[in-house]
Design a protein around this motif. Structure first.
Motif, PDB file in Angstrom:
ATOM      1  N   LYS A 114       9.123 -74.161 -10.384  1.00 21.43           N
ATOM      2  CA  LYS A 114       9.119 -75.844 -10.704  1.00 21.43           C
ATOM      3  C   LYS A 114       9.900 -76.475  -9.625  1.00 21.43           C
ATOM      4  O   LYS A 114      10.911 -76.859  -9.456  1.00 21.43           O
ATOM      5  CB  LYS A 114       8.788 -76.422 -12.061  1.00 21.43           C
ATOM      6  CG  LYS A 114       9.338 -77.888 -12.343  1.00 21.43           C
ATOM      7  CD  LYS A 114       9.398 -78.122 -13.677  1.00 21.43           C
ATOM      8  CE  LYS A 114       9.350 -79.499 -13.817  1.00 21.43           C
ATOM      9  NZ  LYS A 114       9.728 -80.025 -15.503  1.00 21.43           N
ATOM     10  N   ALA A 116       9.981 -80.284  -7.011  1.00 23.61           N
ATOM     11  CA  ALA A 116       9.399 -81.620  -6.615  1.00 23.61           C
ATOM     12  C   ALA A 116       8.737 -81.285  -4.601  1.00 23.61           C
ATOM     13  O   ALA A 116      10.057 -80.673  -3.930  1.00 23.61           O
ATOM     14  CB  ALA A 116      10.216 -82.638  -7.492  1.00 23.61           C
ATOM     15  N   ALA A 117       8.383 -82.376  -4.188  1.00 24.61           N
ATOM     16  CA  ALA A 117       7.863 -82.536  -3.118  1.00 24.61           C
ATOM     17  C   ALA A 117       9.137 -83.420  -2.165  1.00 24.61           C
ATOM     18  O   ALA A 117       9.793 -84.671  -3.414  1.00 24.61           O
ATOM     19  CB  ALA A 117       6.922 -84.029  -2.863  1.00 24.61           C
ATOM     20  N   GLY A 152       5.699 -77.597   1.638  1.00 22.97           N
ATOM     21  CA  GLY A 152       4.993 -77.310   0.349  1.00 22.97           C
ATOM     22  C   GLY A 152       4.962 -76.018  -0.372  1.00 22.97           C
ATOM     23  O   GLY A 152       4.721 -75.601  -1.863  1.00 22.97           O
ATOM     24  N   VAL A 175      -0.017 -75.473  -1.952  1.00 21.37           N
ATOM     25  CA  VAL A 175       1.058 -75.818  -1.676  1.00 21.37           C
ATOM     26  C   VAL A 175       1.920 -76.113  -3.896  1.00 21.37           C
ATOM     27  O   VAL A 175       0.549 -76.100  -4.470  1.00 21.37           O
ATOM     28  CB  VAL A 175       1.311 -77.675  -1.528  1.00 21.37           C
ATOM     29  CG1 VAL A 175       2.267 -78.473  -2.179  1.00 21.37           C
ATOM     30  CG2 VAL A 175       1.461 -77.923   0.138  1.00 21.37           C
ATOM     31  N   VAL A 176       3.102 -75.900  -4.125  1.00 22.28           N
ATOM     32  CA  VAL A 176       3.517 -76.046  -5.365  1.00 22.28           C
ATOM     33  C   VAL A 176       4.241 -76.839  -5.882  1.00 22.28           C
ATOM     34  O   VAL A 176       4.909 -76.552  -6.653  1.00 22.28           O
ATOM     35  CB  VAL A 176       3.509 -74.610  -4.834  1.00 22.28           C
ATOM     36  CG1 VAL A 176       2.477 -73.188  -5.449  1.00 22.28           C
ATOM     37  CG2 VAL A 176       4.476 -73.732  -4.884  1.00 22.28           C
ATOM     38  N   THR A 177       5.072 -78.067  -4.840  1.00 29.78           N
ATOM     39  CA  THR A 177       5.806 -78.803  -5.117  1.00 29.78           C
ATOM     40  C   THR A 177       5.390 -80.420  -5.605  1.00 29.78           C
ATOM     41  O   THR A 177       5.214 -81.521  -4.971  1.00 29.78           O
ATOM     42  CB  THR A 177       6.536 -79.033  -3.412  1.00 29.78           C
ATOM     43  OG1 THR A 177       5.926 -79.438  -2.715  1.00 29.78           O
ATOM     44  CG2 THR A 177       7.192 -77.730  -3.158  1.00 29.78           C
ATOM     45  N   ASN A 178       5.479 -79.642  -6.969  1.00 32.71           N
ATOM     46  CA  ASN A 178       4.086 -81.397  -8.031  1.00 32.71           C
ATOM     47  C   ASN A 178       4.936 -80.935  -9.053  1.00 32.71           C
ATOM     48  O   ASN A 178       4.832 -82.401  -9.849  1.00 32.71           O
ATOM     49  CB  ASN A 178       2.315 -81.189  -7.581  1.00 32.71           C
ATOM     50  CG  ASN A 178       2.107 -80.254  -8.948  1.00 32.71           C
ATOM     51  OD1 ASN A 178       3.135 -78.308  -8.537  1.00 32.71           O
ATOM     52  ND2 ASN A 178       1.188 -79.822  -9.311  1.00 32.71           N
ATOM     53  N   ASP A 179       6.078 -80.723  -9.150  1.00 33.13           N
ATOM     54  CA  ASP A 179       7.269 -80.966  -9.796  1.00 33.13           C
ATOM     55  C   ASP A 179       6.267 -80.477 -11.417  1.00 33.13           C
ATOM     56  O   ASP A 179       6.125 -81.414 -12.456  1.00 33.13           O
ATOM     57  CB  ASP A 179       7.381 -82.632 -10.593  1.00 33.13           C
ATOM     58  CG  ASP A 179       8.727 -82.380 -11.063  1.00 33.13           C
ATOM     59  OD1 ASP A 179       9.909 -81.312 -10.974  1.00 33.13           O
ATOM     60  OD2 ASP A 179       9.139 -83.887 -11.564  1.00 33.13           O
ATOM     61  N   GLN A 180       5.817 -79.645 -11.099  1.00 32.03           N
ATOM     62  CA  GLN A 180       4.990 -78.961 -11.994  1.00 32.03           C
ATOM     63  C   GLN A 180       4.891 -77.177 -12.466  1.00 32.03           C
ATOM     64  O   GLN A 180       5.541 -76.436 -10.473  1.00 32.03           O
ATOM     65  CB  GLN A 180       3.016 -79.010 -11.981  1.00 32.03           C
ATOM     66  CG  GLN A 180       2.693 -79.944 -12.526  1.00 32.03           C
ATOM     67  CD  GLN A 180       3.228 -81.055 -13.502  1.00 32.03           C
ATOM     68  OE1 GLN A 180       3.627 -80.966 -14.788  1.00 32.03           O
ATOM     69  NE2 GLN A 180       3.905 -82.245 -13.857  1.00 32.03           N
ATOM     70  N   HIS A 182       4.354 -73.326 -11.948  1.00 27.74           N
ATOM     71  CA  HIS A 182       3.835 -72.399 -11.045  1.00 27.74           C
ATOM     72  C   HIS A 182       4.030 -71.592 -11.409  1.00 27.74           C
ATOM     73  O   HIS A 182       5.558 -70.415 -10.783  1.00 27.74           O
ATOM     74  CB  HIS A 182       3.277 -72.880  -9.627  1.00 27.74           C
ATOM     75  CG  HIS A 182       2.707 -73.941  -9.727  1.00 27.74           C
ATOM     76  ND1 HIS A 182       1.128 -74.434  -9.790  1.00 27.74           N
ATOM     77  CD2 HIS A 182       2.757 -75.338  -9.461  1.00 27.74           C
ATOM     78  CE1 HIS A 182       1.349 -75.351  -9.149  1.00 27.74           C
ATOM     79  NE2 HIS A 182       2.019 -76.426  -9.359  1.00 27.74           N
TER      80      HIS A 182
END
Length: 290
Positions: A114, A116-117, A152, A175-180, A182
């Protein structure tokens, strides 16, 4: 009373487990599992596969006890020093883990990430790495990219014995930097010369190349939160949970299992069959009772 839809779900669960058992000719053997459920302030994280050693030394700026995908997780601060990482291989502590990977010629690194951008802005921010500190360019690692065109994006990499481009296995994903959270899984099979990257249970990249995936580095270290090599590099900022290592390249079905079952290891085939049969029996009994 069980409805018809409920019965279908029970039976599907059993069939899925049976399929998991019979679809793998060689079951993935878990050699390390870190749940990161230790209390705040702990100085060590425990490998649940106790026979293999590999308990990790927690850096002074690493925070345990944050919310995870299953239980609690670990927060990495993106500091390029020992304070910002977890060292699973301190004083040769991970030798059994690394030797099993070398002997098998295969590895799967599975973890939840997890971030964030705008946090991991360097070309590479390494979440997990195994490698050699004898030189700067021998490792297997995965994390987040920050270079132009890949900001990201998750990646997985196999760099054997100081190899240089184009002989580096290097796969990018979404991209996985959405603060969720994965789920990330990187498999490397040096016997078949294949690398594969999965995100949230789906294969997002694969490469076949003897030059890129035909050899492992000489492993002597294992880190979370930074690249393992002869000098500090590429720290990661974000949350990591449920880190697992296998000395096999897991199948797509096994990776899907890990995504669907956070905190659990891939079941051994005998256990899978027993669970599936049990589910089927219970479902049939409930159907008869209804």
């Amino acid at each position: 009373m069980m409805s018809y839809c409920d019965l279908q779900r029970w039976m599907l669960g059993g069939c899925t487990l049976l399929g998991l058992a019979v679809s793998s000719s060689a079951p993935g053997a878990i050699i390390a599992h870190y749940k990161f459920d230790e209390p705040v302030g702990s100085s060590t994280v425990v490998n649940e596969v106790t026979d293999n050693g590999g308990n990790g030394v927690v850096g002074a700026s690493v925070v345990l006890g944050v919310a995870g995908v299953d239980g609690t997780a670990v927060q990495l601060p993106r500091i390029n020093s020992d304070a910002g990482m977890i060292n699973m291989g301190a004083a040769g502590n991970a030798a059994d883990i690394l030797n099993k990977i070398t002997a098998s010629g295969q590895v799967t690194i599975s973890y939840w990430l997890k971030s964030a951008a705008g946090v991991n802005t360097s070309p590479r921010s390494v979440a997990v790495s195994i490698g050699s500190n004898a030189n700067n360019n021998s490792y297997v690692d995965s994390g987040v990219r920050g270079d132009t065109g890949f900001v990201g994006a998750v990646y997985g990499r196999n760099r054997a014995n100081q190899s240089t481009a184009p002989n580096i296995g290097d796969m990018a994903g979404p991209v996985v930097t959405n603060d969720q959270f994965h789920h990330i899984a990187l498999t490397v099979d040096t016997l078949a010369d294949v690398g594969t990257l999965y995100v949230d249970g789906a294969m997002v990249n694969t490469e076949t190349s003897a030059a890129k995936y035909g050899a492992f580095p000489g492993f002597n270290g294992f880190l979370v939160g930074r690249l393992y090599r002869s000098s500090n590099a590429d720290p990661f900022g974000g949350v990591i949970d449920d880190l697992q290592l296998y000395d096999q390249a897991l199948t797509a079905r096994e990776v899907q299992w890990l995504f669907a079952n956070p905190g659990q290891a891939v079941p051994e085939p005998a256990g899978v069959v027993l669970i599936a049969v049990g589910l089927a029996v219970v479902a049939c009994r409930r159907k008869v009772a209804s």
